[in-house]
Design an enzyme around this catalytic site. Structure first.
Site, mmCIF file in Angstrom:
data_model
loop_
_atom_site.group_PDB
_atom_site.id
_atom_site.type_symbol
_atom_site.label_atom_id
_atom_site.label_comp_id
_atom_site.label_asym_id
_atom_site.label_seq_id
_atom_site.Cartn_x
_atom_site.Cartn_y
_atom_site.Cartn_z
ATOM 1 C CE1 TYR A 145 -3.285 -2.975 0.555
ATOM 2 C CE2 TYR A 145 -4.631 -1.024 0.830
ATOM 3 C CZ TYR A 145 -4.525 -2.385 0.609
ATOM 4 O OH TYR A 145 -5.665 -3.137 0.432
ATOM 5 C CG ASP A 230 -9.243 3.178 4.078
ATOM 6 O OD1 ASP A 230 -9.103 2.997 5.293
ATOM 7 O OD2 ASP A 230 -9.887 2.406 3.328
ATOM 8 C CD GLU A 322 -17.033 -0.160 6.975
ATOM 9 O OE1 GLU A 322 -16.386 0.628 6.265
ATOM 10 O OE2 GLU A 322 -17.809 -1.019 6.504
HETATM 11 C C1 LIG Z 1 -13.102 3.508 2.490
HETATM 12 C C2 LIG Z 1 -13.387 2.636 3.644
HETATM 13 O O1 LIG Z 1 -14.296 2.911 4.394
HETATM 14 N N1 LIG Z 1 -12.565 1.597 3.831
HETATM 15 C C3 LIG Z 1 -12.785 0.592 4.851
HETATM 16 C C4 LIG Z 1 -13.139 -0.733 4.169
HETATM 17 O O2 LIG Z 1 -12.243 -1.343 3.319
HETATM 18 P P1 LIG Z 1 -11.287 -1.163 2.060
HETATM 19 O O3 LIG Z 1 -11.658 -2.162 1.058
HETATM 20 O O4 LIG Z 1 -11.208 0.250 1.624
HETATM 21 O O5 LIG Z 1 -9.891 -1.611 2.791
HETATM 22 P P2 LIG Z 1 -8.401 -1.314 2.346
HETATM 23 O O6 LIG Z 1 -7.895 -2.354 1.443
HETATM 24 O O7 LIG Z 1 -8.278 0.088 1.891
HETATM 25 O O8 LIG Z 1 -7.687 -1.470 3.778
HETATM 26 C C5 LIG Z 1 -7.849 -0.485 4.772
HETATM 27 C C6 LIG Z 1 -6.551 0.320 4.965
HETATM 28 O O9 LIG Z 1 -5.609 -0.481 5.672
HETATM 29 C C7 LIG Z 1 -4.295 -0.171 5.222
HETATM 30 N N2 LIG Z 1 -3.681 -1.364 4.611
HETATM 31 C C8 LIG Z 1 -4.425 -2.471 4.340
HETATM 32 C C9 LIG Z 1 -3.819 -3.612 3.840
HETATM 33 C C10 LIG Z 1 -2.417 -3.609 3.586
HETATM 34 O O10 LIG Z 1 -1.810 -4.601 3.114
HETATM 35 N N3 LIG Z 1 -1.731 -2.479 3.837
HETATM 36 C C11 LIG Z 1 -2.314 -1.350 4.346
HETATM 37 O O11 LIG Z 1 -1.644 -0.346 4.551
HETATM 38 C C12 LIG Z 1 -4.423 0.974 4.208
HETATM 39 O O12 LIG Z 1 -4.315 2.205 4.866
HETATM 40 C C13 LIG Z 1 -5.826 0.755 3.686
HETATM 41 O O13 LIG Z 1 -6.366 1.914 3.066
HETATM 42 O O14 LIG Z 1 -13.326 -1.724 5.201
HETATM 43 C C14 LIG Z 1 -12.130 -1.997 5.957
HETATM 44 C C15 LIG Z 1 -12.442 -3.129 6.890
HETATM 45 O O15 LIG Z 1 -12.892 -4.220 6.138
HETATM 46 C C16 LIG Z 1 -11.682 -0.739 6.676
HETATM 47 O O16 LIG Z 1 -12.601 -0.394 7.673
HETATM 48 C C17 LIG Z 1 -11.524 0.398 5.687
HETATM 49 O O17 LIG Z 1 -11.209 1.583 6.381
HETATM 50 MN MN LIG Z 2 -9.603 1.615 1.322
#
Ligand SMILES: CC(=O)N[C@H]1[C@@H](OP(=O)(O)OP(=O)(O)OC[C@H]2O[C@@H](n3ccc(=O)[nH]c3=O)[C@H](O)[C@@H]2O)O[C@H](CO)[C@H](O)[C@@H]1O
Ligand SMILES: [Mn+2]
Length: 372
Positions: A145, A230, A322
């Site tokens: 990321y 995020d 979340e």
């Molecule tokens: C926009 C939004 O509301 N996003 C939420 C959503 O998923 P998302 O599908 O947006 O999750 P995501 O893949 O963005 O992961 C959440 C965050 O964790 C961090 N990250 C994750 C994996 C990794 O290998 N490295 C890393 O740095 C990074 O900051 C990322 O933005 O649901 C997640 C839980 O299921 C979290 O609550 C996210 O905040």
């Molecule tokens: Mn995200």
């Protein structure tokens, strides 16, 4: 491909129009079971100029809109003409007019917290009020990321809290990969080296633990407010001090006009993130919340503790951090709620006309590639 979710989850506010006013969808929490008259009133979307349906006794008050009426009176300020700019003691301000606010969206929660939409605030007034404030922006870039950091920081420099003191806290396991982006005066970037976890869900969930630890250790001393977001996103319009409040959350863009029974809260009673069917107000996104450091410390500690208990019991909440955030907000109401202007996904969602600005939007990502 989805950008807000790793796997398919329907967004009831989209596509089929399920539950939208006039769609004849299932009744919301404000309707008694079996009451099929008229459209349900959805948290996050109903006209302020119409008469709401009657709320029934015994139903969750949080799911019912507050009584809607006319503006209560006119401004007490000595009568400059509508919209005229006047010289106040320290700032140029625009005389408020009680008839010129947003009439197409909910601007106040049932517990009297503002819901922030374009048109309901004046940045000139707020910028002056918050002029001695330092804002921390916490972001995690673990493993692959880190590729999102450059655009995130560049766009934050352009749009996030412009003119205010800002400290970026970048949590990463790859400090060498943090790009060097030129920062404006009064802004600094702090790299916090932290461990990674094998599963993306664990990375996401452990943000609560790390924010809590670092809040106690240093954020309390260094900044006034903490904004936690995020990283797989970019700023595309102003995000300023209008978001600041002791405790704030953001309406999830996939659910803000969905009936509350379709919210993807954790529904298993044995989970620490459990929310009973008749409770809850809005569905909040995990990717944008914050508040004073003291409140963020309380929130993140509580969510982390709940996740520790879940882990000991061999259970993981359906939407990870979340789900815990949503439970926390049911019992600790946010003092401000951000509209989906502050968290949007242009690939997944069609922009409704009342969404005047998109301030923070998802960057398309290949989930399988970036998470493994
Ligand atoms: C926009 C939004 O509301 N996003 C939420 C959503 O998923 P998302 O599908 O947006 O999750 P995501 O893949 O963005 O992961 C959440 C965050 O964790 C961090 N990250 C994750 C994996 C990794 O290998 N490295 C890393 O740095 C990074 O900051 C990322 O933005 O649901 C997640 C839980 O299921 C979290 O609550 C996210 O905040
Ligand atoms: Mn995200």
């Amino acid at each position: 491909m989805t950008t807000l979710r790793s796997h398919s989850r329907s967004h009831p506010g989209e596509g089929r129009g399920a539950g939208l006013p006039g769609s004849g969808g299932p009744g919301g929490c404000c309707q008694a079971p079996g009451d099929s008259r008229g459209p349900p009133w959805h948290p996050g979307f109903y006209p302020l100029v119409s008469t709401p349906p009657p709320c029934r006794e015994g139903l969750s008050p949080g799911c019912c809109p507050p009584p809607v009426g006319r503006p209560l009176g006119q401004s007490c300020a000595p009568a400059p003409r509508h919209g005229q700019r006047v010289q106040g003691p320290s700032v140029l301000w625009r005389t408020p007019t009680l008839l010129a606010w947003r009439a197409d969206v909910l601007v106040m929660t049932p517990w009297f917290a503002p819901i922030v939409w374009d048109g309901v605030f004046d940045s000139t007034v707020l910028d002056a009020q918050f002029r001695n404030t330092t804002i921390g922006l916490s972001v995690f870039a673990i493993k692959k990321y880190v590729v999102f950091l450059e655009l995130f920081l560049q766009t934050a420099e352009r749009y996030f809290m412009v003119g205010h003191r800002v400290t970026y806290y970048v949590f990463t396991d790859r400090p060498a990969d943090v790009p060097s982006v030129p920062l404006a005066e009064g802004r600094q970037l702090v790299v916090l080296e932290v461990r990674n976890y094998a599963r993306w869900q664990e990375v996401s969930m452990h943000r609560m633990e790390m924010i809590s630890n670092f809040s106690r250790q240093r954020f309390l001393r260094e900044v006034d407010y903490l904004v936690c977001v995020d990283v797989d996103m970019k700023f595309s319009d102003q995000v300023g001090v209008e978001i600041l409040s002791p405790l704030f959350g953001t309406l999830h863009p996939g659910f803000f006009r969905a009936p509350c029974e379709s919210f993807t809260y954790e529904r298993r009673p044995q989970s620490q993130a459990y929310i009973p069917r008749d409770e809850g107000d809005f569905y909040y996104a995990g990717g944008f919340f914050g508040g004073s450091v003291a409140e963020v410390l309380r929130l993140t500690s509580a969510c982390h503790q709940a996740m520790v208990v879940n882990q000991a019991n061999g259970i993981e909440a359906v939407w990870h951090d979340e789900s815990h955030l949503n439970r926390y907000f049911v019992y600790h109401k946010p003092t401000k709620v951000l509209s989906p202007e502050y968290l949007w996904d242009e690939q997944m969602l069609q922009r409704p006309p009342f969404l005047k600005r998109l301030r923070y939007v998802a960057v398309p990502k290949n989930h399988a590639e970036i998470r493994h």
